[in-house]
Design a protein around this motif. Structure first.
Motif, PDB file in Angstrom:
ATOM      1  N   ARG A   1       0.831  -1.205   0.000  1.00 50.46           N
ATOM      2  CA  ARG A   1       0.000   0.000   0.000  1.00 50.46           C
ATOM      3  C   ARG A   1       0.869   1.260   0.000  1.00 50.46           C
ATOM      4  NH1 ARG A   1      -2.819  -1.447   3.829  1.00 50.46           N
ATOM      5  NH2 ARG A   1      -2.162  -0.130   5.572  1.00 50.46           N
ATOM      6  N   SER A   2       1.965   1.228   0.737  1.00 46.03           N
ATOM      7  CA  SER A   2       2.878   2.368   0.781  1.00 46.03           C
ATOM      8  C   SER A   2       3.494   2.628  -0.593  1.00 46.03           C
ATOM      9  CB  SER A   2       3.977   2.119   1.812  1.00 46.03           C
ATOM     10  OG  SER A   2       4.922   3.165   1.814  1.00 46.03           O
ATOM     11  N   ALA A   3       3.711   1.562  -1.363  1.00 48.91           N
ATOM     12  CA  ALA A   3       4.319   1.702  -2.687  1.00 48.91           C
ATOM     13  C   ALA A   3       3.311   2.099  -3.756  1.00 48.91           C
ATOM     14  CB  ALA A   3       4.993   0.386  -3.082  1.00 48.91           C
ATOM     15  N   GLY A   4       2.005   2.086  -3.401  1.00 50.19           N
ATOM     16  CA  GLY A   4       0.999   2.495  -4.372  1.00 50.19           C
ATOM     17  C   GLY A   4       0.355   1.336  -5.110  1.00 50.19           C
ATOM     18  N   THR A   5       0.425   0.147  -4.541  1.00 51.90           N
ATOM     19  CA  THR A   5      -0.198  -1.015  -5.175  1.00 51.90           C
ATOM     20  C   THR A   5      -0.792  -1.890  -4.084  1.00 51.90           C
ATOM     21  OG1 THR A   5       0.153  -2.882  -6.693  1.00 51.90           O
ATOM     22  CG2 THR A   5       1.968  -2.311  -5.210  1.00 51.90           C
ATOM     23  N   TYR A   6      -0.968  -3.175  -4.339  1.00 55.96           N
ATOM     24  CA  TYR A   6      -1.481  -4.086  -3.330  1.00 55.96           C
ATOM     25  C   TYR A   6      -0.873  -5.455  -3.595  1.00 55.96           C
ATOM     26  CZ  TYR A   6      -4.639  -5.049  -7.261  1.00 55.96           C
ATOM     27  OH  TYR A   6      -5.154  -5.325  -8.494  1.00 55.96           O
ATOM     28  N   VAL A   7      -0.973  -6.317  -2.566  1.00 55.58           N
ATOM     29  CA  VAL A   7      -0.402  -7.655  -2.703  1.00 55.58           C
ATOM     30  C   VAL A   7      -1.098  -8.386  -3.851  1.00 55.58           C
ATOM     31  CG1 VAL A   7      -0.091  -9.898  -1.580  1.00 55.58           C
ATOM     32  CG2 VAL A   7       0.238  -7.792  -0.269  1.00 55.58           C
ATOM     33  N   GLY A   8      -0.323  -8.839  -4.793  1.00 58.63           N
ATOM     34  CA  GLY A   8      -0.868  -9.491  -5.976  1.00 58.63           C
ATOM     35  C   GLY A   8      -1.251  -8.516  -7.068  1.00 58.63           C
ATOM     36  N   GLY A   9      -1.033  -7.195  -6.783  1.00 58.07           N
ATOM     37  CA  GLY A   9      -1.416  -6.169  -7.740  1.00 58.07           C
ATOM     38  C   GLY A   9      -0.306  -5.876  -8.743  1.00 58.07           C
ATOM     39  N   PRO A  10      -0.557  -4.919  -9.651  1.00 61.99           N
ATOM     40  CA  PRO A  10       0.424  -4.596 -10.696  1.00 61.99           C
ATOM     41  C   PRO A  10       1.577  -3.769 -10.146  1.00 61.99           C
ATOM     42  CG  PRO A  10      -1.442  -3.120 -10.833  1.00 61.99           C
ATOM     43  CD  PRO A  10      -1.793  -4.123  -9.779  1.00 61.99           C
ATOM     44  N   ARG A  11       2.638  -3.752 -10.882  1.00 62.83           N
ATOM     45  CA  ARG A  11       3.800  -2.937 -10.527  1.00 62.83           C
ATOM     46  C   ARG A  11       3.444  -1.451 -10.709  1.00 62.83           C
ATOM     47  NH1 ARG A  11       9.819  -4.049 -13.009  1.00 62.83           N
ATOM     48  NH2 ARG A  11      10.943  -2.328 -11.965  1.00 62.83           N
TER      49      ARG A  11
END
Length: 276
Positions: free
Chosen positions: A260-270
């Protein structure tokens, strides 16, 4: 035997002249030792004496004033004073319906007066205790947040000079959950719900001076390979499926926070790489 200086002298005759400047002549033509640093002067002694005499006089006057009450309890006296209106009405000999109601109300006030006064005292005491409890709780929470933020900062290698600044920021953006976890608040300009270490990794690009130059992101040109940002495998520059899996298997909550901190989610896109 070494010479001993007296506090007060009637004359300086016979005293070595080197000590004369330590004495000050008084209005009664005596000489007082005043040239020693830290020594209480006669004026200081007089002030304490006068204050003590006044305190004793005040205490004596107060004791004499209350002596008139004898063994009577002041609370009982207040109850009797509450009945004055009732007694005055009865003495007038003209008790009608209105007077009866007045007497009943007076008796109620007489009975309830002490209870209401005690109730007020208890409420004031409770409010004071609640204030102390709230203050202690706030201090304890602040200490907990500082301990967690400090431990995370030292773990990921911030410079010691940045700790005070980090703790100040932590006071504003961190909170303690009901289960005792320290996480970021909602709507404070950072990713909500992440622990101090993840929050600090997010802050590296905003507060590069918290880290040594070799870790601030400058030493790698675009900031992608060095520092904490490079340790988050969900960021655009640090994307690493293997590390994502390792973290997910070890601690799912932490993995979700980092993603979430990186702007995505587990299993989500780069996520898209931010422009320099």
């Amino acid at each position: 035997m070494p010479m001993q200086l007296k506090l007060k002298l009637t004359t300086l005759d016979g005293l070595d002249s080197v000590f004369h400047e330590l004495y000050t002549e008084q209005s009664d033509k005596t000489y007082l030792l005043t040239g020693v640093e830290g020594m209480k002067t006669q004026g200081d002694i007089d002030k304490v004496t006068q204050a003590l005499v006044k305190e004793r006089a005040d205490h004596k006057a107060l004791k004499e004033k209350f002596a008139l009450l004898g063994d009577q309890d002041p609370v009982d006296l207040l109850a009797q004073l509450d009945r004055i209106k009732e007694l005055e009405a009865a003495a007038a000999g003209k008790i009608d319906e209105a007077k009866i109601n007045e007497i009943v109300e007076g008796r109620l006030r007489t009975k309830l007066g002490p209870v209401e006064r005690e109730n007020k005292q208890l409420k004031d005491q409770l409010a004071a205790e609640q204030g102390v409890t709230a203050e202690l709780k706030a201090k304890d929470q602040k200490r907990t947040i500082h301990d967690k933020a400090r431990a995370a900062a030292l773990k990921i290698g911030v410079i010691p000079e940045a700790l005070d600044d980090i703790l100040l920021y932590a006071d504003n953006v961190m909170e303690i959950t009901e289960d005792g976890r320290v996480i970021t608040k909602d709507q404070v300009g950072v990713t909500p719900g992440v622990d101090p270490e993840v929050w600090l990794s997010e802050m590296q690009q905003k507060k590069r001076y918290w880290w040594p130059a070799s870790q601030s992101g400058d030493s790698k040109g675009n900031g992608g390979g060095g520092g904490i940002s490079g340790d988050n495998p969900w960021t655009a520059t640090g994307w690493n499926i293997t590390k994502q899996t390792e973290i997910l298997n070890a601690d799912q909550k932490r993995a979700e926070q980092m993603a979430r901190s990186a702007g995505t989610y587990v299993g989500g896109p780069r996520p898209q790489q931010k422009a320099a």
